[in-house]
Design an enzyme around this catalytic site. Structure first.
Site, PDB file in Angstrom:
ATOM      1  N   THR A 181      23.751  56.283  39.907  1.00  0.00           N
ATOM      2  CA  THR A 181      23.693  57.686  39.497  1.00  0.00           C
ATOM      3  C   THR A 181      24.374  58.530  40.564  1.00  0.00           C
ATOM      4  O   THR A 181      24.436  58.141  41.722  1.00  0.00           O
ATOM      5  CB  THR A 181      22.248  58.181  39.350  1.00  0.00           C
ATOM      6  N   GLU A 327      20.968  56.677  33.336  1.00  0.00           N
ATOM      7  CA  GLU A 327      19.782  55.839  33.115  1.00  0.00           C
ATOM      8  C   GLU A 327      19.538  55.552  31.636  1.00  0.00           C
ATOM      9  O   GLU A 327      18.724  54.698  31.299  1.00  0.00           O
ATOM     10  CB  GLU A 327      18.526  56.538  33.670  1.00  0.00           C
ATOM     11  N   LYS A 436      13.069  80.241  40.024  1.00  0.00           N
ATOM     12  CA  LYS A 436      11.712  80.774  40.000  1.00  0.00           C
ATOM     13  C   LYS A 436      11.718  82.143  40.642  1.00  0.00           C
ATOM     14  O   LYS A 436      11.943  82.280  41.844  1.00  0.00           O
ATOM     15  CB  LYS A 436      10.750  79.842  40.718  1.00  0.00           C
ATOM     16  N   TRP A 441       9.865  81.636  35.401  1.00  0.00           N
ATOM     17  CA  TRP A 441      11.070  80.807  35.381  1.00  0.00           C
ATOM     18  C   TRP A 441      12.231  81.514  34.684  1.00  0.00           C
ATOM     19  O   TRP A 441      12.047  82.163  33.664  1.00  0.00           O
ATOM     20  CB  TRP A 441      10.807  79.494  34.642  1.00  0.00           C
TER      21      TRP A 441
HETATM   22  P1  AMP Z   1      24.520  61.735  34.775  1.00  0.00           P
HETATM   23  O1  AMP Z   1      23.584  60.619  34.847  1.00  0.00           O
HETATM   24  O2  AMP Z   1      25.318  61.954  36.010  1.00  0.00           O
HETATM   25  O3  AMP Z   1      25.416  61.706  33.584  1.00  0.00           O
HETATM   26  O4  AMP Z   1      23.670  63.066  34.626  1.00  0.00           O
HETATM   27  C1  AMP Z   1      22.688  63.217  33.640  1.00  0.00           C
HETATM   28  C2  AMP Z   1      22.255  64.657  33.573  1.00  0.00           C
HETATM   29  O5  AMP Z   1      23.292  65.469  33.054  1.00  0.00           O
HETATM   30  C3  AMP Z   1      21.086  64.918  32.663  1.00  0.00           C
HETATM   31  O6  AMP Z   1      19.857  64.622  33.270  1.00  0.00           O
HETATM   32  C4  AMP Z   1      21.247  66.394  32.362  1.00  0.00           C
HETATM   33  O7  AMP Z   1      20.732  67.203  33.393  1.00  0.00           O
HETATM   34  C5  AMP Z   1      22.742  66.556  32.333  1.00  0.00           C
HETATM   35  N1  AMP Z   1      23.206  66.525  30.939  1.00  0.00           N
HETATM   36  C6  AMP Z   1      23.783  65.518  30.281  1.00  0.00           C
HETATM   37  N2  AMP Z   1      24.118  65.888  29.040  1.00  0.00           N
HETATM   38  C7  AMP Z   1      23.734  67.173  28.893  1.00  0.00           C
HETATM   39  C8  AMP Z   1      23.790  68.125  27.834  1.00  0.00           C
HETATM   40  N3  AMP Z   1      24.348  67.848  26.680  1.00  0.00           N
HETATM   41  N4  AMP Z   1      23.255  69.347  28.070  1.00  0.00           N
HETATM   42  C9  AMP Z   1      22.681  69.670  29.244  1.00  0.00           C
HETATM   43  N5  AMP Z   1      22.624  68.823  30.274  1.00  0.00           N
HETATM   44  C10 AMP Z   1      23.133  67.588  30.108  1.00  0.00           C
END
Ligand code: AMP
Length: 541
Positions: A181, A327, A436, A441
């Site tokens: 990640t 994940e 916050k 929020w």
């Molecule tokens: P990654 O594992 O680097 O792809 O990051 C995942 C994170 O990207 C998620 O936990 C979200 O916070 C954000 N994310 C992915 N898709 C979306 C979406 N369509 N809208 C808002 N946030 C998203």
């Protein structure tokens, strides 16, 4: 005797065999660093992926060994996606945008033994070479220049596959691929995908009500192959026999649009920042490209602002908004309006499409807060938790990550969300990005979406800045559209019509660019850091 169905293992090998035999003539097109196009057929892809598996086996690699990749999106990376796991090894995609020290940590933590690297990325490899030990480094000659000692030419390596090589028999629960990640907090964490999770995920991508990749599609994963397995697209394409077009290192809007036009692309996928650039290019030169009508664009990795969905609609492109994480393989939810939205007007439908959407089959969702599991009322916020057959059960070799997994078997996403009565998830923020203020929020995402809906604004990011009386106050940075001027006072009045006064950013700062993360999202951590002391910090008294 088992009297139900056959115990056939769901393996990436099966996807590869299918692609090689059933779709032998289908094309895979890759853009080289000099922008020329490399073309091959699925039959070559099959033969070469198998040769990679055989050559790695002949080189003495033990089953389950990690084979790292440091590559752009192209044919050889695709061969690694299939050949490495089909050979019984684990393909580990390294993110070429990471700092060398993070790369060295990740490669060491994963136990990578072999590295396959693009010739053009050798300088990056050389920056980590002293800190991580690979048994062998295979160099892909993407520029055509000969590969020099001490490296092994990838093409020559493929030749070492024994004539009689046959794929090993594997169990579907074995590890197939690995990705770390982006690690916005703490060290990056490793996610191990199994053959089974990869194959099931490919099936899910083929459903019309999710991503809907079909045999007739020409697909460009703009999402890098080092980001969550290019969102599983290469596996789904191989399963259904879709043509794949891989953009190599050229990810700027003009180069991508040239490629979409030239190869008659029907489907593409990437993070919103890519599409913001594409929308701007289409806006400023509408006649330059002839795109396939209705070109589908899967947008994920961050929220797709309604204004982006509308802008792309105007150019006859169809945004398909999806949510997911490294994940979760990554497909979690997709926002495809259903019959219950049939009576909605255009605006209403865009609002639905801007939500993150319904879960894919077998992905379960719930929102949890201090009061317990939240009702599906579209209002009650809490942390989104998921579980499913392609959701990680834990991080690789990392006890530290275990608090992300609940005792009853759910994964805590770190996203704050609501779920409505039709099961549509709407993300409000990352837990750590929520602002916050005075005990209440504020959603940075809602403010960003609104700002990006203003005609002068191309990009916007909102962050919470420590404040002595309010704990945090929102601050917005805004990049104007090319040739336009954005006026902070006008933007403030614009927001005033949509939000309570205390939600309004204390400042709207006009900037040239917003920093990006290694996967191309807005880098809010850096922004927060840059403006940390602007309001005098938290009151320590
Ligand atoms: P990654 O594992 O680097 O792809 O990051 C995942 C994170 O990207 C998620 O936990 C979200 O916070 C954000 N994310 C992915 N898709 C979306 C979406 N369509 N809208 C808002 N946030 C998203």
């Amino acid at each position: 005797m088992n009297s139900t169905m056959m115990d056939v293992q769901l393996l990436i090998t099966g996807l590869l065999e299918r692609a090689g035999h059933l779709y032998a003539d289908e094309e895979i097109v890759s853009q080289r660093p000099d922008k020329s196009l490399h073309r091959m057929r699925y039959r070559d892809f099959y033969r070469r992926s198998k040769a990679l598996a055989g050559a790695l086996t002949a080189a003495g690699l033990a089953p389950g060994s990690r084979v790292a990749t440091l590559m752009w999106n192209h044919y050889a990376h695709l061969e690694a996606y299939f050949g490495v796991p089909a050979g019984g090894f684990v393909v580990h995609t390294l993110n070429l945008r990471l700092h060398p020290s993070d790369l060295a940590y990740i490669a060491t933590h994963a136990g990578d033994e072999v590295l396959i690297v693009d010739d053009v990325l050798l300088p990056l490899y050389q920056a980590i070479a002293g800190h991580v030990e690979f048994k062998q480094v295979l160099v892909v000659p993407t520029t055509g220049a000969p590969v020099a000692e001490p490296y092994t030419d990838y093409e020559a390596f493929l030749e070492t596959c024994p004539q009689d090589y046959a794929f090993p028999e594997l169990r579907e629960t074995e590890a197939a691929a690995m990705c770390y990640t982006s690690g916005t907090t703490g060290r990056p964490k490793g996610v191990l995908y199994s053959h089974r999770s990869t194959v099931l995920h490919a099936f899910a991508l083929g459903l019309t009500d999710t991503i809907g990749i079909t045999r007739n599609d020409v697909v460009v994963p703009v999402v890098p192959q080092f980001h969550a397995m290019a969102w599983g697209l290469p596996y789904a394409c191989a399963m259904v026999g879709a043509k794949q077009v891989l953009p190599g290192p050229h990810l700027d809007p003009e180069s991508l649009l040239d490629l979409f036009d030239r190869e008659r692309v029907t489907y593409t996928a990437g993070v919103p920042t890519i599409w913001l650039g594409i929308a701007q290019a289409l806006e400023s030169q509408p006649a330059r490209w002839t795109l396939t009508p209705g070109l589908r664009m899967a947008v994920g990795g961050a929220a797709a602002p309604p204004s982006l969905i509308r802008a792309l609609d105007r150019h006859d492109c169809t945004v398909i908004h999806a949510w997911g994480m490294t994940e979760t393989s990554p497909l979690g939810t997709v926002s495809v309006p259903g019959p219950e939205h049939a009576s909605f007007d255009d605006d209403g439908r865009v609002r639905v499409r801007a939500k993150q959407g319904r879960p894919a089959p077998f992905v379960e969702i719930r929102v949890v807060n201090d009061q317990g599991i939240a009702p599906w009322d579209g209002k009650t916020m809490g942390e989104l938790e998921v579980r499913g057959p392609w959701v990680a059960a834990g991080y690789y070799g990392d006890g530290e990550g275990s608090e992300a997994f609940t005792e009853d078997g759910w994964f805590r996403t770190g996203d704050v969300a609501t779920i409505d009565s039709s099961g549509f998830v709407e993300i409000t923020d990352r837990t750590k990005d929520l602002i916050k203020s005075g005990g209440e929020w504020i959603s940075s995402l809602a403010l960003e979406n609104a700002l990006m809906g203003h005609e002068t604004v191309a990009e916007a990011a909102v962050v919470g800045i420590p404040h002595p009386s309010w704990q945090e106050r929102p601050l917005a940075v805004v990049v104007p559209h090319e040739g336009r001027e954005a006026d902070p006072a006008a933007l403030r009045s614009f927001l005033e019509t949509q939000f309570a006064k205390w939600w309004l950013p204390d400042e709207i700062i006009i900037v040239d660019t917003i920093p990006r993360t290694s996967t191309g999202k807005f880098q809010k951590r850096e922004l927060k850091e840059a403006y940390r002391d602007r309001y005098g910090g938290l009151d320590k008294g």
